[in-house]
Design a protein around this motif. Sequence first.
Motif, PDB file in Angstrom:
ATOM      1  N   PHE A 119      44.765  59.323  51.474  1.00  0.00           N
ATOM      2  CA  PHE A 119      43.742  59.235  50.234  1.00  0.00           C
ATOM      3  C   PHE A 119      44.270  58.538  48.881  1.00  0.00           C
ATOM      4  CE2 PHE A 119      41.677  61.938  53.231  1.00  0.00           C
ATOM      5  CZ  PHE A 119      40.475  61.214  53.454  1.00  0.00           C
ATOM      6  N   THR A 120      45.559  58.900  48.622  1.00  0.00           N
ATOM      7  CA  THR A 120      45.967  58.197  47.604  1.00  0.00           C
ATOM      8  C   THR A 120      46.134  56.823  47.650  1.00  0.00           C
ATOM      9  OG1 THR A 120      47.197  60.204  46.796  1.00  0.00           O
ATOM     10  CG2 THR A 120      48.103  58.248  45.715  1.00  0.00           C
ATOM     11  N   SER A 121      46.485  56.319  48.774  1.00  0.00           N
ATOM     12  CA  SER A 121      46.731  54.644  49.163  1.00  0.00           C
ATOM     13  C   SER A 121      45.410  54.161  49.015  1.00  0.00           C
ATOM     14  CB  SER A 121      47.346  54.477  50.458  1.00  0.00           C
ATOM     15  OG  SER A 121      46.776  55.002  51.263  1.00  0.00           O
ATOM     16  N   TRP A 122      44.384  54.758  49.433  1.00  0.00           N
ATOM     17  CA  TRP A 122      42.969  54.285  49.366  1.00  0.00           C
ATOM     18  C   TRP A 122      42.673  54.087  47.770  1.00  0.00           C
ATOM     19  CZ3 TRP A 122      38.217  57.356  51.746  1.00  0.00           C
ATOM     20  CH2 TRP A 122      37.211  56.796  51.683  1.00  0.00           C
ATOM     21  N   GLY A 123      42.982  55.295  47.216  1.00  0.00           N
ATOM     22  CA  GLY A 123      42.648  55.001  45.630  1.00  0.00           C
ATOM     23  C   GLY A 123      43.392  53.753  44.991  1.00  0.00           C
ATOM     24  N   ALA A 124      44.557  53.509  45.363  1.00  0.00           N
ATOM     25  CA  ALA A 124      45.328  52.438  45.071  1.00  0.00           C
ATOM     26  C   ALA A 124      44.445  51.121  45.335  1.00  0.00           C
ATOM     27  CB  ALA A 124      46.781  52.282  45.630  1.00  0.00           C
ATOM     28  N   TRP A 125      44.142  50.899  46.603  1.00  0.00           N
ATOM     29  CA  TRP A 125      43.154  49.840  47.088  1.00  0.00           C
ATOM     30  C   TRP A 125      42.103  49.995  45.988  1.00  0.00           C
ATOM     31  CZ3 TRP A 125      42.654  45.637  48.990  1.00  0.00           C
ATOM     32  CH2 TRP A 125      41.169  45.125  49.452  1.00  0.00           C
ATOM     33  N   ASN A 126      41.428  50.776  45.815  1.00  0.00           N
ATOM     34  CA  ASN A 126      40.300  50.931  44.895  1.00  0.00           C
ATOM     35  C   ASN A 126      40.520  50.147  43.444  1.00  0.00           C
ATOM     36  OD1 ASN A 126      38.334  51.956  46.746  1.00  0.00           O
ATOM     37  ND2 ASN A 126      38.603  54.002  46.045  1.00  0.00           N
ATOM     38  N   LEU A 127      41.730  50.728  43.149  1.00  0.00           N
ATOM     39  CA  LEU A 127      41.968  49.925  41.764  1.00  0.00           C
ATOM     40  C   LEU A 127      42.199  48.512  41.715  1.00  0.00           C
ATOM     41  CD1 LEU A 127      44.604  52.344  40.389  1.00  0.00           C
ATOM     42  CD2 LEU A 127      42.442  52.378  40.007  1.00  0.00           C
ATOM     43  N   PHE A 128      42.389  47.962  42.797  1.00  0.00           N
ATOM     44  CA  PHE A 128      42.412  46.403  43.043  1.00  0.00           C
ATOM     45  C   PHE A 128      40.854  46.182  43.418  1.00  0.00           C
ATOM     46  CE2 PHE A 128      42.148  43.193  46.303  1.00  0.00           C
ATOM     47  CZ  PHE A 128      42.920  41.977  45.479  1.00  0.00           C
ATOM     48  N   TYR A 129      40.102  46.758  44.271  1.00  0.00           N
ATOM     49  CA  TYR A 129      38.757  46.358  44.770  1.00  0.00           C
ATOM     50  C   TYR A 129      37.796  46.434  43.627  1.00  0.00           C
ATOM     51  CZ  TYR A 129      34.943  46.432  48.249  1.00  0.00           C
ATOM     52  OH  TYR A 129      33.785  45.942  48.900  1.00  0.00           O
ATOM     53  N   TYR A 130      37.629  47.617  42.726  1.00  0.00           N
ATOM     54  CA  TYR A 130      36.414  47.810  42.100  1.00  0.00           C
ATOM     55  C   TYR A 130      36.372  46.777  40.863  1.00  0.00           C
ATOM     56  CZ  TYR A 130      35.691  52.684  43.829  1.00  0.00           C
ATOM     57  OH  TYR A 130      35.244  53.519  44.570  1.00  0.00           O
ATOM     58  N   PRO A 131      37.531  46.255  40.303  1.00  0.00           N
ATOM     59  CA  PRO A 131      37.205  45.093  39.373  1.00  0.00           C
ATOM     60  C   PRO A 131      36.524  43.858  40.116  1.00  0.00           C
ATOM     61  CG  PRO A 131      39.468  45.994  39.129  1.00  0.00           C
ATOM     62  CD  PRO A 131      38.918  46.645  40.314  1.00  0.00           C
ATOM     63  N   HIS A 132      37.120  43.514  41.092  1.00  0.00           N
ATOM     64  CA  HIS A 132      36.564  42.184  41.790  1.00  0.00           C
ATOM     65  C   HIS A 132      35.007  42.485  42.459  1.00  0.00           C
ATOM     66  CE1 HIS A 132      40.322  40.224  42.844  1.00  0.00           C
ATOM     67  NE2 HIS A 132      40.682  41.322  43.032  1.00  0.00           N
ATOM     68  N   LEU A 133      34.475  43.623  42.127  1.00  0.00           N
ATOM     69  CA  LEU A 133      32.925  44.085  42.299  1.00  0.00           C
ATOM     70  C   LEU A 133      32.445  44.122  40.889  1.00  0.00           C
ATOM     71  CD1 LEU A 133      33.118  46.678  45.236  1.00  0.00           C
ATOM     72  CD2 LEU A 133      32.788  44.189  45.442  1.00  0.00           C
ATOM     73  N   ASN A 134      33.074  43.941  39.982  1.00  0.00           N
ATOM     74  CA  ASN A 134      32.740  44.214  38.626  1.00  0.00           C
ATOM     75  C   ASN A 134      32.171  45.462  38.563  1.00  0.00           C
ATOM     76  OD1 ASN A 134      33.516  42.055  37.246  1.00  0.00           O
ATOM     77  ND2 ASN A 134      31.765  40.866  38.353  1.00  0.00           N
ATOM     78  N   GLN A 135      32.812  46.612  39.059  1.00  0.00           N
ATOM     79  CA  GLN A 135      32.451  48.008  38.918  1.00  0.00           C
ATOM     80  C   GLN A 135      33.330  48.786  38.120  1.00  0.00           C
ATOM     81  OE1 GLN A 135      32.064  49.480  42.987  1.00  0.00           O
ATOM     82  NE2 GLN A 135      29.938  48.647  43.165  1.00  0.00           N
ATOM     83  N   TRP A 136      33.135  48.721  36.990  1.00  0.00           N
ATOM     84  CA  TRP A 136      34.329  49.244  35.858  1.00  0.00           C
ATOM     85  C   TRP A 136      34.016  50.689  35.543  1.00  0.00           C
ATOM     86  CZ3 TRP A 136      37.721  46.077  35.410  1.00  0.00           C
ATOM     87  CH2 TRP A 136      37.652  44.520  35.518  1.00  0.00           C
TER      88      TRP A 136
END
Length: 87
Positions: free
Chosen positions: A42-59
């Motif tokens: 779940f921590t690695s998923w969180g790391a992925w989200n730190l990459f993914y959310y900006p690409h969706l402009n979900q600040w």
Amino acid sequence: MSPDFINGAFEFVGSLFTWVNVYRVYKDKGYAGIYLPACVFFTSWGAWNLFYYPHLNQWWSFVGGMSIFFANMVWIYLMRHYGRISK
């Protein structure tokens, strides 16, 4: 409210619960009943989200995700540092 704000709020509230876990491991100087590989996943998923959310402009999600990611990192660190305890 935007879906981003709602998701960010869920991420942030989740981080508050995780910070409570951090506190408990620190206070107890160990842990019991936790499956560490799940925490790492779940921590690695969180790391992925730190990459993914900006690409969706979900600040909002990004900010909430940062909090939960760092809480999980500290939690895992403390669990590795103190190790398991027997009760």
